[in-house]
Design a protein around this motif. Structure first.
Motif, mmCIF file in Angstrom:
data_model
loop_
_atom_site.group_PDB
_atom_site.id
_atom_site.type_symbol
_atom_site.label_atom_id
_atom_site.label_comp_id
_atom_site.label_asym_id
_atom_site.label_seq_id
_atom_site.Cartn_x
_atom_site.Cartn_y
_atom_site.Cartn_z
ATOM 1 N N SER A 1 9.302 2.798 0.767
ATOM 2 C CA SER A 1 10.398 1.858 1.009
ATOM 3 C C SER A 1 10.625 1.656 2.491
ATOM 4 C CB SER A 1 11.688 2.368 0.365
ATOM 5 O OG SER A 1 11.558 2.472 -1.019
ATOM 6 N N CYS B 1 15.441 0.598 7.893
ATOM 7 C CA CYS B 1 15.431 0.516 6.432
ATOM 8 C C CYS B 1 16.855 0.594 5.894
ATOM 9 C CB CYS B 1 14.573 1.637 5.853
ATOM 10 S SG CYS B 1 14.529 1.677 4.045
ATOM 11 N N LYS C 1 8.444 2.104 4.996
ATOM 12 C CA LYS C 1 7.322 1.355 5.567
ATOM 13 C C LYS C 1 7.361 -0.106 5.150
ATOM 14 C CE LYS C 1 4.366 5.420 5.821
ATOM 15 N NZ LYS C 1 3.147 6.059 5.311
ATOM 16 N N SER C 2 7.747 -0.382 3.913
ATOM 17 C CA SER C 2 7.852 -1.767 3.451
ATOM 18 C C SER C 2 8.918 -2.518 4.226
ATOM 19 C CB SER C 2 8.180 -1.814 1.965
ATOM 20 O OG SER C 2 7.095 -1.363 1.210
ATOM 21 N N GLY D 1 6.284 -4.161 6.195
ATOM 22 C CA GLY D 1 5.991 -5.115 5.142
ATOM 23 C C GLY D 1 4.888 -4.633 4.226
ATOM 24 N N TYR D 2 4.429 -3.411 4.465
ATOM 25 C CA TYR D 2 3.349 -2.821 3.677
ATOM 26 C C TYR D 2 3.662 -1.340 3.505
ATOM 27 C CZ TYR D 2 -1.366 -1.098 2.582
ATOM 28 O OH TYR D 2 -2.445 -0.483 1.996
ATOM 29 N N GLY D 3 3.851 -0.904 2.272
ATOM 30 C CA GLY D 3 4.267 0.460 1.993
ATOM 31 C C GLY D 3 3.266 1.541 2.331
#
Length: 79
Positions: free
Chosen positions: A18, A62, A20-21, A25-27
Motif C-alpha cells: 500500500s 501514504c 509503495k502504491s 504507483g507500483y506495489g
C-alpha cells in the motif's frame, strides 16, 4: 505503536504494498524507486540518503493520501 496508542494518539498501520502504491504507483517498487519518488514528490534536490528516512517519508505520504480518501468517502456517504 503501543506507546503511542497508550498515550491516546491515533495509530495507523499500512502494508508495504500500500505504501509503495501510494508513492510510486507500483506495489512492488524497490527501495531506490521509492527514494527517487520521495525526492520528486517533495521537491528535494536529491533522494534521501537513508532508505529508512525514505521509508518514513513514504509512510507519511501514504497516510496523507489515505486520510484524504477517507474524508472524501465520508463526505459522500453523509450526503
Amino acid at each position: 505503536m503501543l506507546a503511542a496508542s497508550s498515550a491516546g494518539l491515533a495509530v495507523a498501520e499500512y502494508a508495504p504494498l500500500s505504501i509503495k502504491s501510494a508513492v510510486v504507483g507500483y506495489g512492488r517498487a524497490d527501495k531506490e524507486q521509492v527514494q527517487h519518488m520521495i525526492a520528486r514528490l517533495l521537491n528535494l534536490a536529491a533522494p534521501p540518503d537513508s532508505p529508512d528516512a525514505a521509508d518514513a517519508l513514504a509512510i507519511a505520504i501514504c497516510h496523507l493520501h489515505t486520510a484524504a480518501s477517507l474524508r472524501r468517502q465520508q463526505a459522500v456517504a453523509s450526503h
